[in-house]
Design a protein around this motif. Structure first.
Motif, PDB file in Angstrom:
ATOM      1  N   LYS A 234      48.954  40.838  45.402  1.00 45.08           N
ATOM      2  CA  LYS A 234      49.564  40.941  46.728  1.00 45.08           C
ATOM      3  C   LYS A 234      50.251  42.290  46.845  1.00 45.08           C
ATOM      4  N   PRO A 235      49.983  43.083  47.898  1.00 46.10           N
ATOM      5  CA  PRO A 235      48.987  42.812  48.942  1.00 46.10           C
ATOM      6  C   PRO A 235      47.561  43.006  48.424  1.00 46.10           C
ATOM      7  N   LEU A 236      46.639  42.229  48.968  1.00 44.82           N
ATOM      8  CA  LEU A 236      45.230  42.291  48.579  1.00 44.82           C
ATOM      9  C   LEU A 236      44.402  42.678  49.799  1.00 44.82           C
ATOM     10  N   SER A 237      43.614  43.729  49.664  1.00 43.47           N
ATOM     11  CA  SER A 237      42.769  44.170  50.777  1.00 43.47           C
ATOM     12  C   SER A 237      41.514  43.303  50.852  1.00 43.47           C
ATOM     13  N   LEU A 238      41.487  42.390  51.821  1.00 43.64           N
ATOM     14  CA  LEU A 238      40.315  41.530  51.979  1.00 43.64           C
ATOM     15  C   LEU A 238      39.112  42.329  52.442  1.00 43.64           C
ATOM     16  N   ASP A 239      39.344  43.406  53.202  1.00 40.87           N
ATOM     17  CA  ASP A 239      38.241  44.258  53.639  1.00 40.87           C
ATOM     18  C   ASP A 239      37.560  44.916  52.438  1.00 40.87           C
ATOM     19  N   SER A 240      38.347  45.430  51.504  1.00 39.55           N
ATOM     20  CA  SER A 240      37.782  46.048  50.302  1.00 39.55           C
ATOM     21  C   SER A 240      37.033  45.019  49.473  1.00 39.55           C
ATOM     22  N   LEU A 241      37.595  43.820  49.388  1.00 39.78           N
ATOM     23  CA  LEU A 241      36.947  42.759  48.629  1.00 39.78           C
ATOM     24  C   LEU A 241      35.586  42.416  49.223  1.00 39.78           C
ATOM     25  N   ARG A 242      35.535  42.323  50.528  1.00 41.44           N
ATOM     26  CA  ARG A 242      34.255  42.049  51.196  1.00 41.44           C
ATOM     27  C   ARG A 242      33.232  43.148  50.917  1.00 41.44           C
ATOM     28  N   GLN A 243      33.684  44.387  50.925  1.00 44.57           N
ATOM     29  CA  GLN A 243      32.779  45.505  50.671  1.00 44.57           C
ATOM     30  C   GLN A 243      32.193  45.439  49.270  1.00 44.57           C
ATOM     31  N   HIS A 244      33.024  45.089  48.294  1.00 50.22           N
ATOM     32  CA  HIS A 244      32.558  45.028  46.913  1.00 50.22           C
ATOM     33  C   HIS A 244      31.669  43.806  46.653  1.00 50.22           C
ATOM     34  N   CYS A 245      31.692  42.858  47.555  1.00 55.19           N
ATOM     35  CA  CYS A 245      30.868  41.654  47.415  1.00 55.19           C
ATOM     36  C   CYS A 245      29.721  41.622  48.430  1.00 55.19           C
ATOM     37  N   LYS A 246      29.494  42.720  49.098  1.00 56.31           N
ATOM     38  CA  LYS A 246      28.501  42.762  50.164  1.00 56.31           C
ATOM     39  C   LYS A 246      27.100  42.441  49.637  1.00 56.31           C
ATOM     40  N   GLY A 247      26.462  41.473  50.271  1.00 56.02           N
ATOM     41  CA  GLY A 247      25.083  41.135  49.938  1.00 56.02           C
ATOM     42  C   GLY A 247      24.899  40.145  48.812  1.00 56.02           C
ATOM     43  N   GLY A 260      46.213  24.491  43.216  1.00 51.05           N
ATOM     44  CA  GLY A 260      46.869  24.596  44.519  1.00 51.05           C
ATOM     45  C   GLY A 260      47.431  25.971  44.794  1.00 51.05           C
ATOM     46  N   GLY A 261      46.887  26.654  45.788  1.00 49.70           N
ATOM     47  CA  GLY A 261      47.440  27.936  46.209  1.00 49.70           C
ATOM     48  C   GLY A 261      47.141  29.095  45.287  1.00 49.70           C
ATOM     49  N   GLY A 262      46.125  28.961  44.414  1.00 47.79           N
ATOM     50  CA  GLY A 262      45.794  30.029  43.488  1.00 47.79           C
ATOM     51  C   GLY A 262      45.089  31.191  44.152  1.00 47.79           C
ATOM     52  N   ILE A 263      44.591  32.135  43.336  1.00 52.35           N
ATOM     53  CA  ILE A 263      43.952  33.310  43.923  1.00 52.35           C
ATOM     54  C   ILE A 263      42.640  32.941  44.612  1.00 52.35           C
ATOM     55  N   ASP A 264      42.033  31.811  44.229  1.00 54.64           N
ATOM     56  CA  ASP A 264      40.799  31.397  44.908  1.00 54.64           C
ATOM     57  C   ASP A 264      41.049  31.129  46.382  1.00 54.64           C
ATOM     58  N   GLU A 265      42.188  30.525  46.689  1.00 52.43           N
ATOM     59  CA  GLU A 265      42.546  30.241  48.084  1.00 52.43           C
ATOM     60  C   GLU A 265      42.765  31.535  48.859  1.00 52.43           C
ATOM     61  N   LEU A 266      43.398  32.501  48.202  1.00 51.32           N
ATOM     62  CA  LEU A 266      43.633  33.802  48.825  1.00 51.32           C
ATOM     63  C   LEU A 266      42.319  34.538  49.064  1.00 51.32           C
ATOM     64  N   ILE A 267      41.439  34.542  48.052  1.00 48.76           N
ATOM     65  CA  ILE A 267      40.162  35.257  48.135  1.00 48.76           C
ATOM     66  C   ILE A 267      39.237  34.627  49.171  1.00 48.76           C
ATOM     67  N   SER A 268      39.275  33.316  49.269  1.00 52.27           N
ATOM     68  CA  SER A 268      38.349  32.617  50.165  1.00 52.27           C
ATOM     69  C   SER A 268      38.501  33.066  51.617  1.00 52.27           C
ATOM     70  N   ARG A 269      39.695  33.556  51.976  1.00 52.00           N
ATOM     71  CA  ARG A 269      39.914  34.025  53.344  1.00 52.00           C
ATOM     72  C   ARG A 269      38.970  35.166  53.711  1.00 52.00           C
ATOM     73  N   ALA A 270      38.602  35.950  52.703  1.00 51.37           N
ATOM     74  CA  ALA A 270      37.741  37.105  52.969  1.00 51.37           C
ATOM     75  C   ALA A 270      36.322  36.698  53.326  1.00 51.37           C
ATOM     76  N   PHE A 271      35.947  35.456  53.014  1.00 54.19           N
ATOM     77  CA  PHE A 271      34.544  35.076  53.157  1.00 54.19           C
ATOM     78  C   PHE A 271      34.325  33.896  54.112  1.00 54.19           C
ATOM     79  N   VAL A 272      35.348  33.596  54.888  1.00 54.72           N
ATOM     80  CA  VAL A 272      35.201  32.553  55.905  1.00 54.72           C
ATOM     81  C   VAL A 272      34.115  32.965  56.900  1.00 54.72           C
ATOM     82  N   GLY A 273      33.161  32.095  57.112  1.00 56.13           N
ATOM     83  CA  GLY A 273      32.096  32.363  58.062  1.00 56.13           C
ATOM     84  C   GLY A 273      30.929  33.153  57.508  1.00 56.13           C
ATOM     85  N   GLN A 274      31.036  33.625  56.263  1.00 54.67           N
ATOM     86  CA  GLN A 274      29.938  34.365  55.657  1.00 54.67           C
ATOM     87  C   GLN A 274      29.003  33.412  54.920  1.00 54.67           C
ATOM     88  N   LYS A 275      27.733  33.766  54.886  1.00 54.63           N
ATOM     89  CA  LYS A 275      26.730  32.897  54.283  1.00 54.63           C
ATOM     90  C   LYS A 275      26.642  33.153  52.781  1.00 54.63           C
TER      91      LYS A 275
END
Length: 311
Positions: A234-247, A260-275
Motif C-alpha cells: 500500500k499504495p498499490l498501483s492497480l494500473d501497473s499490475l494490470r499492465q504486467h498481467c496483460k494477456g 480475510g482481507g489479504g492481498i488477494d482481495e486487494l489484487i482482485s480489484r484490478a481484474f474485475v470484469g476482465q476475462k
C-alpha cells in the motif's frame, strides 16, 4: 532457486534484522532528530545504535499502546520515530493508537515489526503475523512494505524515512541470499521476474521464494509464467499490475496470511470484469494455526511450497 529448509537457511549469511538495523543506524547517525522506541524487545542492531545514541533508544517497556502515543508526541515535536517490536504485539495491542495518534495526524512514525507471517510459527497464534496487513491496509495515510530479501528490507527503511508519513515495514526472520541488487529495481514497489506467459503468480515477502520455485518447476514443463513480487502493498498501483498481467489466462496469488482481507482481495480489484480462466489464492484459510508449527510444516499443510503451487 533456494527452497526454505533448515539446510539452506544455514548456508546463507544475510539476516533481515541486520539489514534493517543497519539502515536505521545510518539514518540515526545522519539525523540527530531520529529516535527509536521498543517495547522491551532487544536486538544486536539496537545495541549497536545505543553505543552512539543511547538517549535516542527508548525502551518504554511492555506498554504498546503507550508506546504509540509516545511516538506520536515525539513526532509532533519534530522527531522522526522508529517503533520496533513483534508484529502481532505492536499492531494488535495498539491498533487504536496507531489509527488515532499516528495515522489520523499523518505523522512520520515508522513501525518496524519483526515476525511477518509464520516467522514465529513455533510460538503459536500469540506471535503469528498473519492478519496485520488485512487490518492496517484499511487505515488512510499508512504505507506498507513487505520485503522479500535484505536488499528490499534495507530499501524499505530508507523509503519510509523519506516519505515523512506513517509507514509499516514487515520484517522476517529468515536468513536468505538477496534477490535484488540495487535500489533502482525496487523503486516501483513491484518487481517482475520473467516474461509474460500463460499465467502470473503474485506474491509478497517470503512467499516470493516459493513462487519463484514454482516458476522454475513450471518452466521445466514448458509452462512459462511471470512472478510479481509486491514490495509496497500500500499504495498499490492497480494500473501497473494490470499492465504486467496483460494477456494472461490465469492469476494465482500466494499469501502467508489468513484469507480475510489479504492481498488477494486487494489484487482482485484490478481484474474485475476482465476475462480470466481462473483467479486463485493460496493462503492459510479462514482459521487460526493453533499449537506449535515450523514454517516448513505449515507450508506443506496449506499448499504454499513451490511444488504445491506448481501442481
Amino acid at each position: 532457486m533456494i527452497v526454505l529448509t533448515e539446510k539452506t537457511r544455514n548456508l546463507q549469511t544475510n539476516d533481515f534484522r541486520d539489514a534493517v538495523f543497519g539502515s536505521i543506524e545510518k539514518v540515526m547517525k545522519n539525523d540527530s532528530s531520529a529516535v527509536i522506541l521498543t517495547n522491551d524487545m532487544g536486538a544486536i542492531g539496537l545495541d549497536r545504535i545505543a553505543t552512539f545514541a543511547s538517549e535516542r533508544v527508548i525502551n518504554v517497556g511492555i506498554t504498546e499502546q503507550n508506546m504509540m502515543s509516545v511516538a506520536s508526541g515525539l513526532a509532533l515535536n519534530g522527531r522522526t520515530v522508529f517503533v520496533y517490536g513483534i508484529i502481532s504485539h505492536i499492531i494488535f495491542r495498539a491498533l487504536e493508537q496507531i489509527k488515532l495518534d499516528i495515522c489520523v495526524q499523518n505523522l512520520p512514525v515508522i513501525l518496524v515489526g519483526v515476525g511477518s507471517g509464520l516467522a514465529y510459527g513455533v510460538d503459536g497464534p500469540t506471535h503469528h503475523g498473519t492478519e496485520d496487513v488485512s487490518v492496517l491496509r484499511v487505515l488512510p495515510n499508512i504505507t506498507i512494505y513487505n520485503p522479500s530479501d535484505c536488499m528490499s528490507a534495507a530499501y524499505s527503511i530508507d523509503a519510509a524515512y523519506q516519505t515523512r508519513t506513517p509507514c509499516f515495514i514487515r520484517m522476517d526472520k529468515e536468513v536468505l541470499p538477496n534477490l535484488y541488487n540495487n535500489a533502482e529495481e525496487l523503486d516501483s514497489g513491484m518487481m517482475i521476474h520473467g516474461k509474460v506467459g500463460d499465467g502470473v503468480i503474485i506474491s509478497s515477502g517470503i512467499p516470493t521464494w516459493a513462487a519463484l520455485h514454482a516458476q522454475e518447476i513450471l518452466d521445466t514443463h514448458k509452462v512459462p509464467v511471470r512472478v510479481i513480487d509486491l514490495l509496497r502493498i500500500k499504495p498499490l498501483s492497480l494500473d501497473s499490475l494490470r499492465q504486467h498481467c496483460k494477456g494472461v489466462k490465469w492469476i494465482v496469488v500466494i499469501d502467508e496470511a489468513t484469507s480475510g482481507g489479504g492481498i488477494d482481495e486487494l489484487i482482485s480489484r484490478a481484474f474485475v470484469g476482465q476475462k480470466l480462466e481462473f483467479f486463485h489464492s493460496i493462503n492459510l484459510g479462514d482459521e487460526f494455526l493453533l499449537g506449535s508449527s515450523k514454517r516448513e510444516w505449515a507450508w506443506k499443510h496449506y499448499g504454499l511450497r513451490g511444488e504445491d503451487i506448481a501442481n
